[in-house]
Design a protein around this motif. Structure first.
Motif, PDB file in Angstrom:
ATOM      1  N   VAL A 223      29.218  -0.951 -24.502  1.00 34.74           N
ATOM      2  CA  VAL A 223      29.953  -2.201 -24.312  1.00 34.74           C
ATOM      3  C   VAL A 223      29.563  -3.117 -25.456  1.00 34.74           C
ATOM      4  N   LYS A 224      30.589  -3.720 -26.080  1.00 38.68           N
ATOM      5  CA  LYS A 224      30.320  -4.586 -27.226  1.00 38.68           C
ATOM      6  C   LYS A 224      29.409  -5.748 -26.813  1.00 38.68           C
ATOM      7  N   GLY A 225      28.334  -5.951 -27.591  1.00 44.19           N
ATOM      8  CA  GLY A 225      27.456  -7.098 -27.328  1.00 44.19           C
ATOM      9  C   GLY A 225      26.404  -6.845 -26.254  1.00 44.19           C
ATOM     10  N   SER A 226      26.456  -5.676 -25.580  1.00 39.89           N
ATOM     11  CA  SER A 226      25.466  -5.410 -24.535  1.00 39.89           C
ATOM     12  C   SER A 226      24.138  -4.996 -25.160  1.00 39.89           C
ATOM     13  N   LEU A 227      23.035  -5.437 -24.561  1.00 41.49           N
ATOM     14  CA  LEU A 227      21.716  -5.093 -25.083  1.00 41.49           C
ATOM     15  C   LEU A 227      21.194  -3.778 -24.510  1.00 41.49           C
ATOM     16  N   ILE A 228      21.920  -3.267 -23.514  1.00 41.96           N
ATOM     17  CA  ILE A 228      21.484  -2.013 -22.887  1.00 41.96           C
ATOM     18  C   ILE A 228      21.980  -0.837 -23.717  1.00 41.96           C
ATOM     19  N   LYS A 229      21.082   0.131 -23.961  1.00 36.44           N
ATOM     20  CA  LYS A 229      21.513   1.332 -24.678  1.00 36.44           C
ATOM     21  C   LYS A 229      22.133   2.284 -23.653  1.00 36.44           C
ATOM     22  N   PRO A 230      23.427   2.578 -23.790  1.00 35.31           N
ATOM     23  CA  PRO A 230      24.088   3.377 -22.750  1.00 35.31           C
ATOM     24  C   PRO A 230      23.704   4.861 -22.813  1.00 35.31           C
ATOM     25  N   TYR A 231      23.805   5.523 -21.662  1.00 32.45           N
ATOM     26  CA  TYR A 231      23.466   6.945 -21.589  1.00 32.45           C
ATOM     27  C   TYR A 231      24.513   7.848 -22.235  1.00 32.45           C
ATOM     28  N   ASN A 232      25.767   7.395 -22.277  1.00 31.90           N
ATOM     29  CA  ASN A 232      26.868   8.253 -22.739  1.00 31.90           C
ATOM     30  C   ASN A 232      26.823   9.621 -22.050  1.00 31.90           C
ATOM     31  N   PRO A 233      27.002   9.648 -20.752  1.00 33.98           N
ATOM     32  CA  PRO A 233      26.761  10.883 -19.993  1.00 33.98           C
ATOM     33  C   PRO A 233      27.789  11.981 -20.249  1.00 33.98           C
ATOM     34  N   ASP A 234      27.377  13.207 -19.929  1.00 33.99           N
ATOM     35  CA  ASP A 234      28.266  14.355 -20.022  1.00 33.99           C
ATOM     36  C   ASP A 234      28.456  14.944 -18.625  1.00 33.99           C
ATOM     37  N   PHE A 235      29.493  15.759 -18.467  1.00 38.53           N
ATOM     38  CA  PHE A 235      29.842  16.218 -17.114  1.00 38.53           C
ATOM     39  C   PHE A 235      28.736  16.990 -16.408  1.00 38.53           C
ATOM     40  N   TRP A 236      27.952  17.735 -17.169  1.00 36.66           N
ATOM     41  CA  TRP A 236      26.952  18.587 -16.522  1.00 36.66           C
ATOM     42  C   TRP A 236      25.567  17.968 -16.537  1.00 36.66           C
ATOM     43  N   ASP A 237      25.489  16.701 -16.907  1.00 40.39           N
ATOM     44  CA  ASP A 237      24.200  16.009 -16.826  1.00 40.39           C
ATOM     45  C   ASP A 237      23.755  15.928 -15.366  1.00 40.39           C
ATOM     46  N   PRO A 238      22.431  15.828 -15.152  1.00 46.05           N
ATOM     47  CA  PRO A 238      21.956  15.752 -13.767  1.00 46.05           C
ATOM     48  C   PRO A 238      22.224  14.398 -13.125  1.00 46.05           C
ATOM     49  N   ALA A 239      22.090  14.374 -11.814  1.00 49.52           N
ATOM     50  CA  ALA A 239      22.073  13.153 -11.005  1.00 49.52           C
ATOM     51  C   ALA A 239      23.319  12.278 -11.198  1.00 49.52           C
ATOM     52  N   TRP A 240      23.130  10.976 -11.226  1.00 56.40           N
ATOM     53  CA  TRP A 240      24.275  10.056 -11.311  1.00 56.40           C
ATOM     54  C   TRP A 240      25.031  10.180 -12.629  1.00 56.40           C
ATOM     55  N   LEU A 241      24.349  10.624 -13.694  1.00 57.29           N
ATOM     56  CA  LEU A 241      25.047  10.738 -14.984  1.00 57.29           C
ATOM     57  C   LEU A 241      26.225  11.693 -14.843  1.00 57.29           C
ATOM     58  N   GLY A 242      25.945  12.871 -14.301  1.00 53.31           N
ATOM     59  CA  GLY A 242      27.017  13.852 -14.095  1.00 53.31           C
ATOM     60  C   GLY A 242      28.036  13.365 -13.088  1.00 53.31           C
ATOM     61  N   ARG A 243      27.543  12.773 -11.999  1.00 52.50           N
ATOM     62  CA  ARG A 243      28.461  12.295 -10.949  1.00 52.50           C
ATOM     63  C   ARG A 243      29.449  11.273 -11.510  1.00 52.50           C
ATOM     64  N   VAL A 244      28.928  10.322 -12.288  1.00 49.91           N
ATOM     65  CA  VAL A 244      29.787   9.270 -12.834  1.00 49.91           C
ATOM     66  C   VAL A 244      30.810   9.882 -13.799  1.00 49.91           C
ATOM     67  N   SER A 245      30.354  10.752 -14.700  1.00 50.14           N
ATOM     68  CA  SER A 245      31.321  11.277 -15.683  1.00 50.14           C
ATOM     69  C   SER A 245      32.389  12.140 -15.018  1.00 50.14           C
ATOM     70  N   ARG A 246      31.973  12.944 -14.051  1.00 49.68           N
ATOM     71  CA  ARG A 246      32.985  13.780 -13.377  1.00 49.68           C
ATOM     72  C   ARG A 246      33.962  12.912 -12.589  1.00 49.68           C
ATOM     73  N   ALA A 247      33.445  11.869 -11.937  1.00 50.71           N
ATOM     74  CA  ALA A 247      34.329  10.997 -11.148  1.00 50.71           C
ATOM     75  C   ALA A 247      35.335  10.286 -12.059  1.00 50.71           C
ATOM     76  N   LEU A 248      34.878   9.845 -13.240  1.00 46.08           N
ATOM     77  CA  LEU A 248      35.798   9.158 -14.156  1.00 46.08           C
ATOM     78  C   LEU A 248      36.857  10.147 -14.678  1.00 46.08           C
ATOM     79  N   TYR A 249      36.406  11.357 -14.964  1.00 42.11           N
ATOM     80  CA  TYR A 249      37.358  12.374 -15.440  1.00 42.11           C
ATOM     81  C   TYR A 249      38.409  12.642 -14.357  1.00 42.11           C
ATOM     82  N   ASN A 250      37.932  12.795 -13.107  1.00 45.01           N
ATOM     83  CA  ASN A 250      38.873  13.047 -11.998  1.00 45.01           C
ATOM     84  C   ASN A 250      39.860  11.895 -11.834  1.00 45.01           C
TER      85      ASN A 250
END
Ligand SMILES: [Zn+2]
Ligand SMILES: [Zn+2]
Length: 417
Positions: A223-250
């Motif tokens: 996100v522009k201007g955000s101080l947090i370094k984002p995870y940029n998750p992939d579909f097969w990442d563990p835990a919430w990373l994978g869950r979030v990316s798969r849900a967004l893809y769906n």
């Protein structure tokens, strides 16, 4: 009053038949547990702070008293029968999760739940409002029933929860005690050295994690201007990373994307833009790794916030967090009967949960049809549709027991088996 008394006595007699040969669950550290009972004779008070030295002793008590409800403590105590909580000497507690469709708006509620405003008489079917829509009163009486659709929703939530417990926390399937509550859902207990002494704060963190509380889009995507370094998750990442990316893809690949975005409250202008870029968004998502930079440029922050809120809500497990954070909880004892349904509080394994079947796992009374006279029945109870709006109808005996236990105005005419 007289009739109510007769009905209660009749129900106790029915329960007594089950308690002749009960298969009561024996929790670990049995003699360090507190037990509690609600008896038919005294429905408004709970008799608690009871301890038993063995399962046999408990079963003897049950056979003698035929309680309507039976509970035990998720905690273990040095002195479980001490009347003062401080004198019990808390030694630890199971981690417990409660999934109850009472809190979930299932589509079937309009077939079996109803409410009435005690001030103005307004009433309706379905989930009861917080306050009466007509007069604003909060004095609302509810009549609720459970059907197989409700239980199936609770089952799906439980499977979601178990995925968190196994995949994210590393518990083993055989460490979980899975229990049908006898009513509207499931309890999942974990008894494990590592969790026994967790305090309330730690348990709250676990509860928040499985509910998806605190999931922030800025943690995941740039996100522009955000101080947090984002995870940029992939579909097969563990835990919430994978869950979030798969849900967004769906979400972005869904056929009725526009409709889905509208349902979650995205503004029309944003929907139009996303919809016109749909193919491009999918292409960028399918890059390896997904090109979140592109997505965060074409979708505004406000929209992301709404989308992530929805993703967390849908992917998270709908537990009652009050139960999980309570380290001195009383919870229904597996093997006992639920006093409002006559169904068994039943311990099942993972496979049993996946293939949960009310009649196979929870119904303990006969299935033979009986003729009952009933006033204002709900349209559906458990797996049975009640066709008659009023008057005489044939139902399996276990449904008659449920009607009786839940306070319906019901009278058996005669057994037809
Ligand atoms: Zn009202
Ligand atoms: Zn239902």
């Amino acid at each position: 009053m007289e009739i109510k008394f007769m009905k209660t006595r009749h129900l106790k007699y029915i329960f007594a038949r089950y308690y002749k040969k009960p298969s009561i669950y024996e929790p670990p550290e049995f003699d360090k547990r507190e037990f509690a009972f609600v008896y038919f004779e005294n429905p408004d008070s709970m008799q608690r702070h009871m301890g038993f030295s063995s399962l046999e002793e408990l079963i003897m008590h049950i056979e003698q008293k035929i309680p309507r409800h039976i509970y035990y403590s998720s905690a273990i105590y040095e002195y479980p029968s001490a009347v003062n909580m401080n004198e019990k000497e808390w030694l630890g507690a199971e981690l417990v999760f409660d999934i109850d469709v009472d809190h979930i708006d299932t589509p079937c509620k309009k077939l079996h739940d109803r409410w009435i405003c005690l001030d103005c008489g307004a009433n309706g079917w379905g989930l009861a409002p917080q306050a009466c829509y007509k007069c604003g009163s909060e004095r609302i009486r509810k009549e609720t029933w459970v059907c197989e659709t409700c239980i199936s929703v609770a089952k799906d939530e439980s499977l979601k929860l178990i995925d968190f417990l196994i995949s994210d926390f590393g518990f083993r399937k055989n460490e979980l005690l899975i229990v049908f509550s006898g009513h509207r859902g499931f309890h999942i207990h974990i008894y494990n050295e590592k969790i026994l002494e967790l305090n309330q704060e730690a348990r709250r963190e676990i509860a928040d994690y499985v509910r998806g509380i605190g999931i922030n889009y800025k943690m995941f995507i740039p996100v522009k201007g955000s101080l947090i370094k984002p995870y940029n998750p992939d579909f097969w990442d563990p835990a919430w990373l994978g869950r979030v990316s798969r849900a967004l893809y769906n979400l972005f690949t869904s056929i009725n994307l526009e409709e889905n975005l509208k349902k979650i409250g995205i503004a029309d202008r944003a929907i139009k833009k996303i919809s016109s870029l749909k193919q491009e968004i999918i292409k960028k998502l399918e890059e390896k790794p997904p090109n979140w930079n592109y997505l965060s440029k074409v979708i505004d922050e406000n929209t992301w916030e709404i989308i992530f809120h929805k993703v967390a809500e849908e992917e998270g497990a709908k537990i009652d967090e009050r139960v999980t954070i309570d380290i001195k909880r009383l919870i229904r004892l597996p093997g006992s009967l639920h006093g409002k349904t006559g169904m068994k509080v039943s311990k099942i394994d993972y496979h049993g949960l996946e293939n949960f079947d009310i009649r196979k796992h929870a119904v303990v009374f006969a299935e033979n049809p009986v003729k009952v006279d009933i006033k204002n029945p709900p349209q559906k109870i458990l797996d049975v549709l009640l066709e008659a709006k009023k008057g005489v109808v044939k139902v399996p005996y276990y449904i008659y027991v449920y009607l009786l236990a839940n306070g319906a105005e019901v009278r058996m005419i005669k057994s037809t088996s």
